[in-house]
Design a protein around this motif. Structure first.
Motif, PDB file in Angstrom:
ATOM      1  N   GLN A  35      42.733  35.712  73.963  1.00  0.00           N
ATOM      2  CA  GLN A  35      42.906  36.439  75.219  1.00  0.00           C
ATOM      3  C   GLN A  35      41.890  35.987  76.263  1.00  0.00           C
ATOM      4  N   ASN A  36      42.242  36.170  77.527  1.00  0.00           N
ATOM      5  CA  ASN A  36      41.341  35.960  78.652  1.00  0.00           C
ATOM      6  C   ASN A  36      40.752  34.540  78.670  1.00  0.00           C
ATOM      7  N   LEU A  37      41.636  33.550  78.569  1.00  0.00           N
ATOM      8  CA  LEU A  37      41.204  32.156  78.533  1.00  0.00           C
ATOM      9  C   LEU A  37      41.232  31.525  79.913  1.00  0.00           C
ATOM     10  N   GLU A  38      40.423  30.492  80.063  1.00  0.00           N
ATOM     11  CA  GLU A  38      40.469  29.663  81.256  1.00  0.00           C
ATOM     12  C   GLU A  38      40.537  28.209  80.803  1.00  0.00           C
ATOM     13  N   ASP A  50      41.439  25.186  76.626  1.00  0.00           N
ATOM     14  CA  ASP A  50      41.445  26.603  76.990  1.00  0.00           C
ATOM     15  C   ASP A  50      40.397  27.328  76.152  1.00  0.00           C
ATOM     16  N   ILE A  51      39.455  27.962  76.833  1.00  0.00           N
ATOM     17  CA  ILE A  51      38.382  28.703  76.162  1.00  0.00           C
ATOM     18  C   ILE A  51      38.183  30.047  76.869  1.00  0.00           C
ATOM     19  N   PRO A  52      37.572  31.007  76.185  1.00  0.00           N
ATOM     20  CA  PRO A  52      37.361  32.314  76.819  1.00  0.00           C
ATOM     21  C   PRO A  52      36.518  32.219  78.094  1.00  0.00           C
ATOM     22  N   LYS A  53      36.921  32.975  79.093  1.00  0.00           N
ATOM     23  CA  LYS A  53      36.208  32.995  80.374  1.00  0.00           C
ATOM     24  C   LYS A  53      34.769  33.469  80.220  1.00  0.00           C
ATOM     25  N   SER A  54      34.525  34.335  79.241  1.00  0.00           N
ATOM     26  CA  SER A  54      33.195  34.925  79.081  1.00  0.00           C
ATOM     27  C   SER A  54      32.192  33.993  78.396  1.00  0.00           C
ATOM     28  N   TRP A  55      32.659  32.887  77.848  1.00  0.00           N
ATOM     29  CA  TRP A  55      31.750  31.971  77.161  1.00  0.00           C
ATOM     30  C   TRP A  55      30.932  31.164  78.159  1.00  0.00           C
ATOM     31  N   LYS A  56      29.726  30.826  77.752  1.00  0.00           N
ATOM     32  CA  LYS A  56      28.881  29.957  78.576  1.00  0.00           C
ATOM     33  C   LYS A  56      29.293  28.512  78.280  1.00  0.00           C
ATOM     34  N   THR A  57      29.554  27.766  79.343  1.00  0.00           N
ATOM     35  CA  THR A  57      30.061  26.398  79.196  1.00  0.00           C
ATOM     36  C   THR A  57      29.223  25.441  80.029  1.00  0.00           C
ATOM     37  N   LEU A  81      30.191  30.961  67.469  1.00  0.00           N
ATOM     38  CA  LEU A  81      30.673  29.616  67.233  1.00  0.00           C
ATOM     39  C   LEU A  81      30.183  28.735  68.378  1.00  0.00           C
ATOM     40  N   LEU A  82      29.618  27.596  68.046  1.00  0.00           N
ATOM     41  CA  LEU A  82      29.229  26.628  69.060  1.00  0.00           C
ATOM     42  C   LEU A  82      30.237  25.496  69.005  1.00  0.00           C
ATOM     43  N   LEU A  83      30.804  25.153  70.136  1.00  0.00           N
ATOM     44  CA  LEU A  83      31.868  24.167  70.185  1.00  0.00           C
ATOM     45  C   LEU A  83      31.511  23.076  71.188  1.00  0.00           C
ATOM     46  N   ASP A  84      31.542  21.836  70.735  1.00  0.00           N
ATOM     47  CA  ASP A  84      31.224  20.685  71.566  1.00  0.00           C
ATOM     48  C   ASP A  84      32.379  19.700  71.439  1.00  0.00           C
ATOM     49  N   ILE A  85      33.078  19.451  72.543  1.00  0.00           N
ATOM     50  CA  ILE A  85      34.215  18.529  72.546  1.00  0.00           C
ATOM     51  C   ILE A  85      33.858  17.389  73.487  1.00  0.00           C
ATOM     52  N   THR A  86      33.852  16.171  72.932  1.00  0.00           N
ATOM     53  CA  THR A  86      33.409  15.005  73.688  1.00  0.00           C
ATOM     54  C   THR A  86      34.427  13.877  73.590  1.00  0.00           C
ATOM     55  N   ALA A  87      34.833  13.354  74.734  1.00  0.00           N
ATOM     56  CA  ALA A  87      35.656  12.141  74.778  1.00  0.00           C
ATOM     57  C   ALA A  87      34.684  10.969  74.837  1.00  0.00           C
ATOM     58  N   ILE A  88      34.870  10.013  73.919  1.00  0.00           N
ATOM     59  CA  ILE A  88      33.949   8.882  73.801  1.00  0.00           C
ATOM     60  C   ILE A  88      34.723   7.581  74.000  1.00  0.00           C
ATOM     61  N   LYS A  89      34.195   6.719  74.856  1.00  0.00           N
ATOM     62  CA  LYS A  89      34.816   5.419  75.116  1.00  0.00           C
ATOM     63  C   LYS A  89      34.340   4.430  74.050  1.00  0.00           C
ATOM     64  N   GLN A  90      35.080   4.410  72.960  1.00  0.00           N
ATOM     65  CA  GLN A  90      34.735   3.517  71.850  1.00  0.00           C
ATOM     66  C   GLN A  90      35.904   3.510  70.874  1.00  0.00           C
ATOM     67  N   TYR A 177      40.930  26.676  69.070  1.00  0.00           N
ATOM     68  CA  TYR A 177      40.553  26.150  70.385  1.00  0.00           C
ATOM     69  C   TYR A 177      40.777  24.641  70.454  1.00  0.00           C
ATOM     70  N   ILE A 178      40.410  23.935  69.393  1.00  0.00           N
ATOM     71  CA  ILE A 178      40.567  22.478  69.365  1.00  0.00           C
ATOM     72  C   ILE A 178      42.040  22.099  69.462  1.00  0.00           C
ATOM     73  N   GLU A 179      42.894  22.886  68.851  1.00  0.00           N
ATOM     74  CA  GLU A 179      44.340  22.640  68.929  1.00  0.00           C
ATOM     75  C   GLU A 179      44.865  22.821  70.354  1.00  0.00           C
ATOM     76  N   LYS A 180      44.075  23.458  71.230  1.00  0.00           N
ATOM     77  CA  LYS A 180      44.481  23.676  72.622  1.00  0.00           C
ATOM     78  C   LYS A 180      44.033  22.546  73.549  1.00  0.00           C
ATOM     79  N   ILE A 181      43.396  21.526  72.994  1.00  0.00           N
ATOM     80  CA  ILE A 181      42.986  20.384  73.821  1.00  0.00           C
ATOM     81  C   ILE A 181      44.234  19.721  74.384  1.00  0.00           C
TER      82      ILE A 181
END
Length: 185
Positions: A35-38, A50-57, A81-90, A177-181
């Protein structure tokens, strides 16, 4: 006849949206609607999530990578939960050398691999590894998911959980959340 075809297509779309990824099935994750995603897009417009609006990003980028780092800072470290999603050019290959390197990285951090497997995520070849150890005074689990976007790029999604409280639930939330990438390029 036209209405019948439209119904079939709509049904298939609905069912495909509700299907769990292989990784969610492996961990018996329940389908959860958040709920309440941005939608947050990385700085280089490679992906959004898409992640919760209330999370610090926080967003980060340089010549080789572009990241979205996020967490629910309203909860204690051992309950979030700490979530780090990174696109890497490699380029990335899920061969024996790559898997051995992941094992060595874990050992250098005193982590023990719980599970690893090649799979498909976001309709792309993927590999995940889940490891457990201790960080400071807390038990700690980390999941690395490598998603090969194309020959020159991959996404590394990293989920970290401290403590022993509801680790599988938090891990399943991370998968959700990762499935929402969404890949933008």
């Amino acid at each position: 006849m036209k209405a019948y075809h439209l119904f079939i297509i709509a049904s298939l779309l609905f069912l495909s949206c509700k299907q769990k990824s292989e990784i969610s099935k492996d961990f018996n994750c329940e389908t959860k609607s958040f709920q309440n995603l941005e939608t947050v897009t990385d700085v280089q417009n490679i992906f959004s999530v898409d992640i919760p609006k209330s999370w610090k990003t926080n967003l980060y980028f340089d010549d080789k990578q572009s990241s979205i780092y996020t967490a629910d800072t309203t909860k204690q470290l051992t309950k979030t939960l700490l979530l780090d999603i990174t696109a890497i050019k490699q380029n990335i290959k899920f061969d024996d050398t790559f898997k051995l390197q992941q094992e060595q990285d874990n050992l250098s951090k005193s982590l023990i691999k719980i599970k690893s497997e090649e799979t498909t995520l976001l309709n792309k070849p993927s590999y995940y590894t889940i490891s457990k150890g201790k960080k400071g005074k807390f038990t700690y689990q980390i999941c690395h998911i490598f998603i090969k976007i194309n020959e020159q790029n991959f996404i590394l999604a990293k989920a970290e959980m401290y403590g022993d409280s509801l680790v599988n639930t938090r891990l399943c939330n991370a998968f959700g959340y990762i499935e929402k990438i969404k890949l933008l390029n």
